[in-house]
Design an enzyme around this catalytic site. Sequence first.
Site, PDB file in Angstrom:
ATOM      1  N   ASP A  41      35.217  14.900  47.234  1.00  0.00           N
ATOM      2  CA  ASP A  41      35.385  13.451  47.294  1.00  0.00           C
ATOM      3  C   ASP A  41      36.381  13.132  48.400  1.00  0.00           C
ATOM      4  O   ASP A  41      36.931  14.036  49.041  1.00  0.00           O
ATOM      5  CB  ASP A  41      35.859  12.913  45.935  1.00  0.00           C
ATOM      6  CG  ASP A  41      35.280  11.533  45.629  1.00  0.00           C
ATOM      7  OD1 ASP A  41      35.317  10.671  46.531  1.00  0.00           O
ATOM      8  OD2 ASP A  41      34.815  11.309  44.492  1.00  0.00           O
ATOM      9  N   ASP A  57      34.374  14.061  53.459  1.00  0.00           N
ATOM     10  CA  ASP A  57      33.528  12.870  53.535  1.00  0.00           C
ATOM     11  C   ASP A  57      32.099  13.333  53.767  1.00  0.00           C
ATOM     12  O   ASP A  57      31.853  14.146  54.674  1.00  0.00           O
ATOM     13  CB  ASP A  57      34.010  11.984  54.694  1.00  0.00           C
ATOM     14  CG  ASP A  57      33.364  10.609  54.730  1.00  0.00           C
ATOM     15  OD1 ASP A  57      32.201  10.471  54.289  1.00  0.00           O
ATOM     16  OD2 ASP A  57      34.020   9.666  55.218  1.00  0.00           O
ATOM     17  N   VAL A  58      31.148  12.832  52.973  1.00  0.00           N
ATOM     18  CA  VAL A  58      29.758  13.269  53.141  1.00  0.00           C
ATOM     19  C   VAL A  58      29.164  12.791  54.456  1.00  0.00           C
ATOM     20  O   VAL A  58      28.052  13.190  54.816  1.00  0.00           O
ATOM     21  CB  VAL A  58      28.863  12.820  51.958  1.00  0.00           C
ATOM     22  CG1 VAL A  58      29.282  13.496  50.665  1.00  0.00           C
ATOM     23  CG2 VAL A  58      28.839  11.302  51.813  1.00  0.00           C
ATOM     24  N   SER A 136      18.344   6.419  41.039  1.00  0.00           N
ATOM     25  CA  SER A 136      18.702   5.209  40.294  1.00  0.00           C
ATOM     26  C   SER A 136      17.421   4.519  39.859  1.00  0.00           C
ATOM     27  O   SER A 136      16.380   4.627  40.516  1.00  0.00           O
ATOM     28  CB  SER A 136      19.514   4.263  41.190  1.00  0.00           C
ATOM     29  OG  SER A 136      19.560   2.955  40.645  1.00  0.00           O
ATOM     30  N   TYR A 149      20.647  -1.082  48.421  1.00  0.00           N
ATOM     31  CA  TYR A 149      20.884   0.043  47.514  1.00  0.00           C
ATOM     32  C   TYR A 149      19.566   0.622  47.013  1.00  0.00           C
ATOM     33  O   TYR A 149      19.380   1.851  46.980  1.00  0.00           O
ATOM     34  CB  TYR A 149      21.748  -0.424  46.347  1.00  0.00           C
ATOM     35  CG  TYR A 149      22.113   0.671  45.373  1.00  0.00           C
ATOM     36  CD1 TYR A 149      23.008   1.670  45.732  1.00  0.00           C
ATOM     37  CD2 TYR A 149      21.579   0.692  44.084  1.00  0.00           C
ATOM     38  CE1 TYR A 149      23.360   2.672  44.842  1.00  0.00           C
ATOM     39  CE2 TYR A 149      21.924   1.689  43.189  1.00  0.00           C
ATOM     40  CZ  TYR A 149      22.810   2.674  43.568  1.00  0.00           C
ATOM     41  OH  TYR A 149      23.148   3.668  42.677  1.00  0.00           O
ATOM     42  N   LYS A 153      17.974   4.536  47.315  1.00  0.00           N
ATOM     43  CA  LYS A 153      17.629   5.353  46.157  1.00  0.00           C
ATOM     44  C   LYS A 153      16.135   5.673  46.124  1.00  0.00           C
ATOM     45  O   LYS A 153      15.727   6.739  45.634  1.00  0.00           O
ATOM     46  CB  LYS A 153      18.076   4.663  44.862  1.00  0.00           C
ATOM     47  CG  LYS A 153      19.595   4.634  44.712  1.00  0.00           C
ATOM     48  CD  LYS A 153      20.197   6.047  44.786  1.00  0.00           C
ATOM     49  CE  LYS A 153      21.689   6.058  44.581  1.00  0.00           C
ATOM     50  NZ  LYS A 153      22.258   7.425  44.598  1.00  0.00           N
ATOM     51  N   VAL A 182      24.790   1.985  34.584  1.00  0.00           N
ATOM     52  CA  VAL A 182      25.759   2.901  33.976  1.00  0.00           C
ATOM     53  C   VAL A 182      27.103   2.190  33.829  1.00  0.00           C
ATOM     54  O   VAL A 182      27.555   1.473  34.730  1.00  0.00           O
ATOM     55  CB  VAL A 182      25.914   4.174  34.824  1.00  0.00           C
ATOM     56  CG1 VAL A 182      26.876   5.145  34.153  1.00  0.00           C
ATOM     57  CG2 VAL A 182      24.542   4.837  35.021  1.00  0.00           C
ATOM     58  N   THR A 184      30.251   2.111  34.389  1.00  0.00           N
ATOM     59  CA  THR A 184      31.271   2.703  35.255  1.00  0.00           C
ATOM     60  C   THR A 184      32.307   1.646  35.641  1.00  0.00           C
ATOM     61  O   THR A 184      32.087   0.441  35.450  1.00  0.00           O
ATOM     62  CB  THR A 184      30.640   3.252  36.540  1.00  0.00           C
ATOM     63  OG1 THR A 184      30.035   2.150  37.247  1.00  0.00           O
ATOM     64  CG2 THR A 184      29.583   4.307  36.236  1.00  0.00           C
TER      65      THR A 184
END
Length: 252
Positions: A41, A57-58, A136, A149, A153, A182, A184
Amino acid sequence: MTSTTDSFQGRIAVVTGGAAGIGQAVVQVLHDLGCVVASIDLGVDGVPAGATALVADVRDQAALDKAIGAFGEAHGRIDILVNNAGVSFVGTIEDGSDADWHRIFDINVVGMMRATRAALPWLRKSADAAIVNMSSCTAVNGLPQRALYSATKGAVQSMTMAMAADLVTEGIRVNCVSPGTVDTPFMAELAARAPDPAAKRAQFEARQPTGRMVSPQEVGEAVAYLARAGAHSSVGSVINLDGGMTALRMPR
């Protein structure tokens, strides 16, 4: 008979986005089952106790290569990669700049490619390797204010099937989990921004025919189901964990 816990003892796992939300729950579930887990992360705060906290970082292939390579080198292999890191975006097709669209795709889709490329040399050293991508319900359900988004996905879900086809002959299984809404901190923040936070939360709950949001723990357990040793026939699968959102058509 081998227990579920036995199938995870000593397995080496990497979870991207493991310091918060769904990723944090995935790390916790895998750790509790007996895996040696690393979170990747942007920071270390929030990574569950007992897991290795790696910072990368991805969007940075070199950083991922270094972090995942060091973890793989330390343990001789990687058995499980969970591509979870991602960010949301609220808006219609008219919202967001070109830079926003490129940024979200760079994290949510290309980031999974980068993490997978970094992990594959180590996954190939495993006798029972598994990759689980986080999709998702927005990939196949039209939700308002989720154009960007949803597009990412949908790409993740399609990419998962292609990855599965490419890697199945190497003994690397690729699957994905497709959660509904979710519960979160991100969803709590969205509700808090609304004029009536309680009503907004009730709206999020009502999206699912079950009348409740999905818990992060449930998502972690679904990931574990796909990642467990011996799940040889779970390949190119999508687990819909969405309270019936995709399959059910409830009367209004």
